[in-house]
Scaffold this motif. Structure first.
Motif, PDB file in Angstrom:
ATOM      1  N   PRO A   1       0.848  -1.198   0.000  1.00  0.00           N
ATOM      2  CA  PRO A   1       0.000   0.000   0.000  1.00  0.00           C
ATOM      3  C   PRO A   1       0.884   1.249   0.000  1.00  0.00           C
ATOM      4  N   PRO A   2       0.368   2.390  -0.420  1.00  0.00           N
ATOM      5  CA  PRO A   2       1.180   3.612  -0.418  1.00  0.00           C
ATOM      6  C   PRO A   2       1.701   3.928   0.989  1.00  0.00           C
ATOM      7  N   GLY A   3       3.014   4.001   1.125  1.00  0.00           N
ATOM      8  CA  GLY A   3       3.617   4.276   2.428  1.00  0.00           C
ATOM      9  C   GLY A   3       3.570   3.100   3.379  1.00  0.00           C
ATOM     10  N   GLY A   4       3.205   1.913   2.878  1.00  0.00           N
ATOM     11  CA  GLY A   4       3.053   0.740   3.736  1.00  0.00           C
ATOM     12  C   GLY A   4       4.046  -0.354   3.419  1.00  0.00           C
ATOM     13  N   GLU A   5       3.683  -1.559   3.781  1.00  0.00           N
ATOM     14  CA  GLU A   5       4.565  -2.722   3.722  1.00  0.00           C
ATOM     15  C   GLU A   5       3.856  -3.835   2.968  1.00  0.00           C
ATOM     16  N   SER A   6       4.578  -4.568   2.150  1.00  0.00           N
ATOM     17  CA  SER A   6       3.992  -5.723   1.467  1.00  0.00           C
ATOM     18  C   SER A   6       4.129  -6.961   2.345  1.00  0.00           C
ATOM     19  N   TYR A   7       3.306  -7.965   2.061  1.00  0.00           N
ATOM     20  CA  TYR A   7       3.460  -9.243   2.753  1.00  0.00           C
ATOM     21  C   TYR A   7       4.853  -9.809   2.483  1.00  0.00           C
ATOM     22  N   ALA A   8       5.329  -9.660   1.254  1.00  0.00           N
ATOM     23  CA  ALA A   8       6.655 -10.192   0.892  1.00  0.00           C
ATOM     24  C   ALA A   8       7.744  -9.591   1.771  1.00  0.00           C
TER      25      ALA A   8
END
Length: 197
Positions: free
Chosen positions: A127-134
């Protein structure tokens, strides 16, 4: 492989409203507290069937209050001191950045291109400014390698997905869309994953 009894925190008002919480510290609601007690009952029955003494297990939670509240209620059901557990920041929820507090419809309206990209690849697109599961898998791998015994962990749906992939129990594609229930106990062992609800 150490056995992990993994519990997603109970419901909050933001869960009820369909809002993504991420790193926002939203407390349990009444239903969430009841789900925590139910998870404690499930654990107690599992331990009895397995002949497992909970005093031989580690108990660890995410630092967010919805996870800590769930842990404390569960430990009460197990007749254990409610606050005698550890907190590990590596179990914090996946960050949703600018989408925290939004519903899916609001996310799509705010960032339609990123939303579409993430719908096509939920595992790798953040997400914008967030974290991916990967990207969360590295901290979950590090957490798992630090375990010294079987462990009861209370955390979040995003960290559950990352951990399942780290342990080879789910593929990234399957994990990204897997529904992680509240009030259930997921048992992660070398021979596979089982859900008790």
């Amino acid at each position: 492989m150490h056995t992990i009894y993994y519990i997603r925190h109970g419901k909050t008002e933001w869960n009820a409203d369909g809002r993504f919480q991420g790193l926002q510290d939203i407390p349990l609601n009444d239903l969430g507290r009841a789900e925590a007690v139910r998870a404690g009952d499930i654990l107690r029955n599992l331990f009895a069937r397995e002949g497992r003494d909970p005093l031989g297990l580690g108990f660890v939670t995410s630092p967010l209050s919805r996870a800590r509240g769930t842990m404390e209620l569960m430990r009460g059901v197990l007749s254990l001191p409610p606050h005698d557990y550890s907190v590990d920041d590596r179990l914090r929820e996946v960050g949703y950045g600018h989408w925290e507090g939004l519903t899916l419809a609001q996310m799509k309206a705010a960032h339609p291109d990123v939303f579409a990209a993430r719908e096509a690849d939920k595992w790798s697109v953040a997400p914008p400014g967030g974290e991916s599961y990967a990207s969360a898998t590295s901290r979950l791998r590090d957490w798992y390698r630090s375990l010294k015994s079987g462990t009861v962990a209370v955390a979040h749906s995003g960290t559950a997905r990352a951990l399942m992939v780290v342990l080879g129990l789910e593929t990234p594609q399957a994990a990204a869309s897997l529904r992680i229930e509240q009030g259930a106990v997921y048992v992660l062992r070398e021979d596979g994953l089982t859900k008790h609800s």
